[in-house]
Design a protein around this motif. Structure first.
Motif, PDB file in Angstrom:
ATOM      1  N   ALA A   1       0.937  -1.260   0.051  1.00 18.81           N
ATOM      2  CA  ALA A   1       0.129  -0.102  -0.263  1.00 18.81           C
ATOM      3  C   ALA A   1       0.940   1.109  -0.051  1.00 18.81           C
ATOM      4  CB  ALA A   1      -1.111  -0.039   1.287  1.00 18.81           C
ATOM      5  N   ILE A   2       0.403   2.198  -0.700  1.00 25.07           N
ATOM      6  CA  ILE A   2       1.420   3.433  -0.973  1.00 25.07           C
ATOM      7  C   ILE A   2       0.564   4.700  -0.661  1.00 25.07           C
ATOM      8  CG2 ILE A   2       2.653   4.847  -2.406  1.00 25.07           C
ATOM      9  CD1 ILE A   2       3.133   2.384  -4.078  1.00 25.07           C
ATOM     10  N   PHE A   3       1.160   5.552   0.040  1.00 27.84           N
ATOM     11  CA  PHE A   3       0.690   6.807   0.623  1.00 27.84           C
ATOM     12  C   PHE A   3       1.438   7.740   0.196  1.00 27.84           C
ATOM     13  CE2 PHE A   3       0.463  10.041   3.914  1.00 27.84           C
ATOM     14  CZ  PHE A   3      -0.361  10.801   3.759  1.00 27.84           C
ATOM     15  N   LYS A   4       0.934   9.164  -0.277  1.00 31.64           N
ATOM     16  CA  LYS A   4       1.815  10.074  -0.884  1.00 31.64           C
ATOM     17  C   LYS A   4       1.214  11.426  -0.403  1.00 31.64           C
ATOM     18  CE  LYS A   4       4.133  10.176  -4.477  1.00 31.64           C
ATOM     19  NZ  LYS A   4       4.503   9.962  -5.973  1.00 31.64           N
ATOM     20  N   VAL A   5       1.545  12.336   0.293  1.00 37.42           N
ATOM     21  CA  VAL A   5       0.947  13.720   0.497  1.00 37.42           C
ATOM     22  C   VAL A   5       2.151  14.762   0.103  1.00 37.42           C
ATOM     23  CG1 VAL A   5       1.843  13.655   2.736  1.00 37.42           C
ATOM     24  CG2 VAL A   5      -0.018  15.236   1.929  1.00 37.42           C
ATOM     25  N   GLY A   6       1.870  15.588  -0.930  1.00 31.78           N
ATOM     26  CA  GLY A   6       2.769  16.412  -1.402  1.00 31.78           C
ATOM     27  C   GLY A   6       2.467  17.060  -2.464  1.00 31.78           C
ATOM     28  N   GLN A   7       3.332  17.458  -3.422  1.00 29.59           N
ATOM     29  CA  GLN A   7       3.308  17.900  -4.718  1.00 29.59           C
ATOM     30  C   GLN A   7       4.184  17.663  -5.833  1.00 29.59           C
ATOM     31  OE1 GLN A   7       2.909  22.388  -4.399  1.00 29.59           O
ATOM     32  NE2 GLN A   7       4.990  22.482  -3.615  1.00 29.59           N
ATOM     33  N   GLU A   8       3.887  17.693  -6.987  1.00 31.84           N
ATOM     34  CA  GLU A   8       5.042  17.448  -7.956  1.00 31.84           C
ATOM     35  C   GLU A   8       5.272  18.604  -8.882  1.00 31.84           C
ATOM     36  OE1 GLU A   8       4.929  12.677  -8.949  1.00 31.84           O
ATOM     37  OE2 GLU A   8       3.796  14.207 -10.310  1.00 31.84           O
ATOM     38  N   ALA A   9       6.499  18.820  -9.388  1.00 30.36           N
ATOM     39  CA  ALA A   9       6.853  20.059 -10.073  1.00 30.36           C
ATOM     40  C   ALA A   9       7.748  19.514 -11.139  1.00 30.36           C
ATOM     41  CB  ALA A   9       7.500  21.142  -9.237  1.00 30.36           C
ATOM     42  N   TYR A  10       7.580  20.246 -12.201  1.00 33.41           N
ATOM     43  CA  TYR A  10       8.309  19.844 -13.395  1.00 33.41           C
ATOM     44  C   TYR A  10       9.747  20.633 -13.514  1.00 33.41           C
ATOM     45  CZ  TYR A  10       4.793  16.877 -15.343  1.00 33.41           C
ATOM     46  OH  TYR A  10       3.817  15.936 -15.554  1.00 33.41           O
TER      47      TYR A  10
ATOM     48  N   HIS B   1       6.550  -4.242   6.499  1.00 28.15           N
ATOM     49  CA  HIS B   1       7.716  -3.633   5.870  1.00 28.15           C
ATOM     50  C   HIS B   1       7.626  -2.126   5.508  1.00 28.15           C
ATOM     51  CE1 HIS B   1      10.746  -3.789   2.502  1.00 28.15           C
ATOM     52  NE2 HIS B   1      11.334  -2.949   3.434  1.00 28.15           N
ATOM     53  N   ILE B   2       8.147  -1.304   6.196  1.00 27.77           N
ATOM     54  CA  ILE B   2       7.749  -0.090   6.091  1.00 27.77           C
ATOM     55  C   ILE B   2       8.852   0.832   5.517  1.00 27.77           C
ATOM     56  CG2 ILE B   2       6.692   2.109   7.668  1.00 27.77           C
ATOM     57  CD1 ILE B   2       6.372  -0.132   9.819  1.00 27.77           C
ATOM     58  N   HIS B   3       8.570   1.712   4.583  1.00 30.29           N
ATOM     59  CA  HIS B   3       9.437   2.201   3.796  1.00 30.29           C
ATOM     60  C   HIS B   3       9.128   3.872   3.746  1.00 30.29           C
ATOM     61  CE1 HIS B   3      12.002   3.206  -0.005  1.00 30.29           C
ATOM     62  NE2 HIS B   3      12.582   3.665   1.118  1.00 30.29           N
ATOM     63  N   PRO B   4       9.319   4.817   4.636  1.00 31.10           N
ATOM     64  CA  PRO B   4       8.888   6.000   4.445  1.00 31.10           C
ATOM     65  C   PRO B   4      10.032   6.929   3.806  1.00 31.10           C
ATOM     66  CG  PRO B   4       9.768   5.655   6.828  1.00 31.10           C
ATOM     67  CD  PRO B   4       9.700   4.525   5.927  1.00 31.10           C
ATOM     68  N   ILE B   5       9.687   7.920   2.964  1.00 30.84           N
ATOM     69  CA  ILE B   5      10.602   8.729   2.080  1.00 30.84           C
ATOM     70  C   ILE B   5      10.088  10.189   2.485  1.00 30.84           C
ATOM     71  CG2 ILE B   5      11.512   9.569  -0.048  1.00 30.84           C
ATOM     72  CD1 ILE B   5      11.130   6.727  -0.888  1.00 30.84           C
ATOM     73  N   LEU B   6      11.052  11.273   2.773  1.00 29.20           N
ATOM     74  CA  LEU B   6      10.761  12.540   2.777  1.00 29.20           C
ATOM     75  C   LEU B   6      11.735  13.277   2.092  1.00 29.20           C
ATOM     76  CD1 LEU B   6       9.486  14.979   4.386  1.00 29.20           C
ATOM     77  CD2 LEU B   6      11.066  14.665   6.020  1.00 29.20           C
TER      78      LEU B   6
ATOM     79  N   SER C   1       7.993  16.330  -4.079  1.00 31.08           N
ATOM     80  CA  SER C   1       8.274  17.025  -2.925  1.00 31.08           C
ATOM     81  C   SER C   1       7.021  16.731  -1.652  1.00 31.08           C
ATOM     82  CB  SER C   1       8.575  18.546  -3.321  1.00 31.08           C
ATOM     83  OG  SER C   1       8.962  19.109  -1.863  1.00 31.08           O
ATOM     84  N   GLY C   2       7.649  16.010  -0.841  1.00 32.00           N
ATOM     85  CA  GLY C   2       6.592  15.933   0.406  1.00 32.00           C
ATOM     86  C   GLY C   2       6.882  14.308   0.997  1.00 32.00           C
ATOM     87  N   ILE C   3       5.916  13.728   1.396  1.00 31.88           N
ATOM     88  CA  ILE C   3       6.009  12.622   2.171  1.00 31.88           C
ATOM     89  C   ILE C   3       5.481  11.469   1.438  1.00 31.88           C
ATOM     90  CG2 ILE C   3       5.487  11.347   4.442  1.00 31.88           C
ATOM     91  CD1 ILE C   3       5.284  14.228   5.578  1.00 31.88           C
ATOM     92  N   ALA C   4       6.319  10.316   1.419  1.00 29.89           N
ATOM     93  CA  ALA C   4       5.780   9.161   0.667  1.00 29.89           C
ATOM     94  C   ALA C   4       6.087   8.078   1.455  1.00 29.89           C
ATOM     95  CB  ALA C   4       6.670   8.950  -0.614  1.00 29.89           C
ATOM     96  N   LEU C   5       5.046   7.058   1.678  1.00 31.06           N
ATOM     97  CA  LEU C   5       5.219   6.023   2.728  1.00 31.06           C
ATOM     98  C   LEU C   5       4.616   4.727   2.024  1.00 31.06           C
ATOM     99  CD1 LEU C   5       5.679   4.600   5.539  1.00 31.06           C
ATOM    100  CD2 LEU C   5       3.265   5.349   6.018  1.00 31.06           C
ATOM    101  N   ASP C   6       5.321   3.753   2.026  1.00 35.22           N
ATOM    102  CA  ASP C   6       4.891   2.459   1.454  1.00 35.22           C
ATOM    103  C   ASP C   6       5.009   1.319   2.590  1.00 35.22           C
ATOM    104  OD1 ASP C   6       7.185   0.660   0.697  1.00 35.22           O
ATOM    105  OD2 ASP C   6       7.721   2.530  -0.380  1.00 35.22           O
ATOM    106  N   VAL C   7       4.115   0.602   2.557  1.00 36.21           N
ATOM    107  CA  VAL C   7       3.857  -0.368   3.701  1.00 36.21           C
ATOM    108  C   VAL C   7       3.358  -1.768   3.070  1.00 36.21           C
ATOM    109  CG1 VAL C   7       1.845   0.431   4.416  1.00 36.21           C
ATOM    110  CG2 VAL C   7       3.239  -1.169   5.940  1.00 36.21           C
TER     111      VAL C   7
END
Length: 217
Positions: free
Chosen positions: A35-44, A92-97, A73-79
């Motif tokens: 399961a993947i959760f993301k909160v933030g924004q994308e810029a080119y 199995h938890i993998h957070p990325i900031l 740019s933000g917080i992403a978490l897959d578990v």
């Protein structure tokens, strides 16, 4: 320490400094499925640029090719959960900031927006009982800001101006703490999730509109 709700952990964290809740999502997945959760924004931002010239002399033609790619740019978490035979949950938890800022570079006399990215991430495997809260910390960041002020006109005078300046420097240290509670859906877990979500939305609505009564239908 064993926790079964988030409020106890948050109260403990508040004894160490200012605490702000960034996001409070609920995600559902199957056994052994990510399961993947993301909160933030994308810029080119520009990732590749090239210039090609054709012909010679006054007949010369120049074309420019560039490639833009999205940067998150933000917080992403897959578990990824795995339920054992005795009912324990292995996660199995993998957070990325990640934090991406625009960095303007001059290439061949032209200014291009490039990406300046800073990433903090961790990889954790935890084994908990149904309903227990996992606390993941250690994603820290230290940011320093400075400012100076002086009398108009005098600040430009050599030696004297620097002596009359007032400088202020502040260092702020932040830490991202992830609270994760794993629950096995045994028939009514999803119904409880929905009821809790309705109650939270109702509290927010009532704080905005005192005449709102809400509905559970």
């Amino acid at each position: 320490m064993q926790f079964s709700d988030f409020s106890a952990v948050i109260n403990l964290l508040e004894t160490q400094g200012n605490v702000q809740v960034v996001s409070s999502p609920r995600i559902v997945t199957l056994n052994n499925q990510k399961a993947i959760f993301k909160v933030g924004q994308e810029a080119y931002f520009l990732t590749n640029a090239s210039t090609t010239s054709f012909g010679a002399g006054i007949e010369q033609t120049t074309s420019q090719n560039s490639s833009l790619e999205p940067f998150f740019s933000g917080i992403a978490l897959d578990v990824t959960p795995q339920i054992s035979e005795v009912g324990d949950i292995i996660l199995h938890i993998h957070p990325i900031l990640s934090e991406v800022k625009e960095d303007l570079k001059i290439i061949n006399g032209q200014e291009f927006p490039l990406a300046n990215s800073a990433t903090r991430e961790s990889d954790t495997i935890a084994r908990v009982r149904n309903g227990e809260v996992i606390v993941i910390s250690g994603l820290m960041q230290t940011r320093a800001t400075g400012d100076k002020a002086g009398a108009p006109g005098l600040s430009e005078v050599p030696l004297l101006g620097s002596a009359l300046e007032q400088k202020q420097r502040e260092t702020v240290k932040t830490e991202l703490v992830i609270l994760l509670r794993a629950l096995v859906d045994e028939g009514n877990a999803m119904e409880q999730f929905l009821d809790e979500s309705v109650d939270r939305v109702g509290k927010i609505r009532r704080s905005i509109d005192p005449y709102y009564r809400g509905s559970r239908e």
